[in-house]
Design a protein around this motif. Structure first.
Motif, PDB file in Angstrom:
ATOM      1  N   PHE A  43       0.826  -1.206   0.000  1.00 12.35           N
ATOM      2  CA  PHE A  43       0.000   0.000   0.000  1.00 12.35           C
ATOM      3  C   PHE A  43       0.863   1.260   0.000  1.00 12.35           C
ATOM      4  O   PHE A  43       0.602   2.192  -0.762  1.00 12.35           O
ATOM      5  N   ILE A  44       1.873   1.282   0.840  1.00 14.23           N
ATOM      6  CA  ILE A  44       2.741   2.454   0.901  1.00 14.23           C
ATOM      7  C   ILE A  44       3.427   2.674  -0.442  1.00 14.23           C
ATOM      8  O   ILE A  44       3.503   3.801  -0.941  1.00 14.23           O
TER       9      ILE A  44
ATOM     10  N   PRO B  15       5.815   7.569   5.856  1.00 11.39           N
ATOM     11  CA  PRO B  15       4.698   6.624   6.000  1.00 11.39           C
ATOM     12  C   PRO B  15       5.092   5.325   6.710  1.00 11.39           C
ATOM     13  O   PRO B  15       4.282   4.745   7.427  1.00 11.39           O
ATOM     14  N   VAL B  16       6.330   4.880   6.535  1.00 16.14           N
ATOM     15  CA  VAL B  16       6.779   3.673   7.229  1.00 16.14           C
ATOM     16  C   VAL B  16       6.778   3.919   8.736  1.00 16.14           C
ATOM     17  O   VAL B  16       6.297   3.082   9.517  1.00 16.14           O
TER      18      VAL B  16
ATOM     19  N   PRO C 184     -11.060  -1.375   6.667  1.00 14.51           N
ATOM     20  CA  PRO C 184     -11.242  -0.850   5.303  1.00 14.51           C
ATOM     21  C   PRO C 184     -10.030  -0.048   4.845  1.00 14.51           C
ATOM     22  O   PRO C 184      -9.181   0.352   5.641  1.00 14.51           O
ATOM     23  N   ILE C 185      -9.974   0.201   3.570  1.00  8.44           N
ATOM     24  CA  ILE C 185      -8.839   0.908   2.968  1.00  8.44           C
ATOM     25  C   ILE C 185      -8.687   2.314   3.553  1.00  8.44           C
ATOM     26  O   ILE C 185      -7.577   2.837   3.640  1.00  8.44           O
ATOM     27  N   GLU C 186      -9.769   2.909   3.995  1.00  5.09           N
ATOM     28  CA  GLU C 186      -9.705   4.249   4.588  1.00  5.09           C
ATOM     29  C   GLU C 186      -8.869   4.246   5.866  1.00  5.09           C
ATOM     30  O   GLU C 186      -8.178   5.217   6.158  1.00  5.09           O
TER      31      GLU C 186
ATOM     32  N   ILE D 282      -5.609   6.581   6.423  1.00  9.63           N
ATOM     33  CA  ILE D 282      -5.489   7.559   7.499  1.00  9.63           C
ATOM     34  C   ILE D 282      -4.360   7.192   8.467  1.00  9.63           C
ATOM     35  O   ILE D 282      -3.742   8.069   9.071  1.00  9.63           O
ATOM     36  N   SER D 283      -4.069   5.901   8.602  1.00 10.22           N
ATOM     37  CA  SER D 283      -3.002   5.507   9.513  1.00 10.22           C
ATOM     38  C   SER D 283      -1.628   5.513   8.833  1.00 10.22           C
ATOM     39  O   SER D 283      -0.629   5.244   9.482  1.00 10.22           O
ATOM     40  N   SER D 284      -1.582   5.820   7.544  1.00 12.18           N
ATOM     41  CA  SER D 284      -0.303   5.891   6.831  1.00 12.18           C
ATOM     42  C   SER D 284       0.144   7.326   6.573  1.00 12.18           C
ATOM     43  O   SER D 284       1.305   7.552   6.248  1.00 12.18           O
ATOM     44  N   LEU D 285      -0.766   8.259   6.659  1.00 12.47           N
ATOM     45  CA  LEU D 285      -0.423   9.650   6.403  1.00 12.47           C
ATOM     46  C   LEU D 285       0.157  10.276   7.667  1.00 12.47           C
ATOM     47  O   LEU D 285      -0.528  10.347   8.687  1.00 12.47           O
ATOM     48  N   PRO D 286       1.387  10.730   7.635  1.00 13.95           N
ATOM     49  CA  PRO D 286       1.952  11.387   8.813  1.00 13.95           C
ATOM     50  C   PRO D 286       1.176  12.664   9.140  1.00 13.95           C
ATOM     51  O   PRO D 286       1.011  13.527   8.302  1.00 13.95           O
ATOM     52  N   ARG D 287       0.675  12.727  10.368  1.00 14.73           N
ATOM     53  CA  ARG D 287      -0.110  13.888  10.796  1.00 14.73           C
ATOM     54  C   ARG D 287       0.366  14.481  12.101  1.00 14.73           C
ATOM     55  O   ARG D 287      -0.230  15.401  12.591  1.00 14.73           O
ATOM     56  N   GLY D 288       1.394  13.922  12.688  1.00 16.70           N
ATOM     57  CA  GLY D 288       1.898  14.480  13.920  1.00 16.70           C
ATOM     58  C   GLY D 288       1.288  13.886  15.148  1.00 16.70           C
ATOM     59  O   GLY D 288       0.360  13.192  15.205  1.00 16.70           O
TER      60      GLY D 288
END
Length: 146
Positions: free
Chosen positions: A34-35, A96-97, A134-136, A140-146
């Protein structure tokens, strides 16, 4: 005749270890694919700022503990991604990793704890759970958001 979930389930330790490793490998491959497929094609402004924060941290310049110019949102992922970037990993993969490692850490930690207590069904369920989301959730858990 009464049937209860996993009451009579007998698993040898070698089989349990094998299944645990297979589920772990399946989960890691799923996230890696996915990444690779998503983050090599789609970038947003927040990601670029996190890349910049990682680059600044790599050069020893720490502006503040928060997102540049804001009083919220920490730079945790860029700080943790610095060793990966120094090892040669591209920015678009390193952050993302790190974020995926942070997102999956509770599943792995509790799965290992269940496994050590010989609750194999609980350990396997915890490892399989992120594969069922789900893919969502993966997004959301792969996008770095702090």
């Amino acid at each position: 005749m009464r049937i209860t979930a996993f009451t009579g389930w007998k698993v040898h330790k070698k089989q349990a270890i094998f299944l645990f490793l297979v589920l772990t490998l399946l989960l890691l491959v799923d996230r890696a694919v996915f990444i690779h497929r998503f983050f090599s094609n789609y970038i947003e402004g927040d990601q670029a700022i996190f890349w910049y924060a990682a680059d600044e941290a790599m050069h020893g310049r720490f502006h503040e503990p928060c997102f540049f110019g804001q009083s919220y949102n920490s730079n945790l992922e860029p700080y943790l991604a610095v060793p990966l970037i120094l090892a040669g990993m591209a920015y678009r993969y390193a952050l993302p990793v790190v974020t995926q490692c942070l997102a999956l850490a509770p599943f792995f930690i509790f799965s290992i704890l269940f496994f050590r207590k010989k609750n194999y069904a609980g350990a396997f369920a915890l490892l399989a759970l992120p594969l069922l989301f789900p893919i969502e959730y993966i997004l959301i858990s792969s996008l770095p958001r702090g």
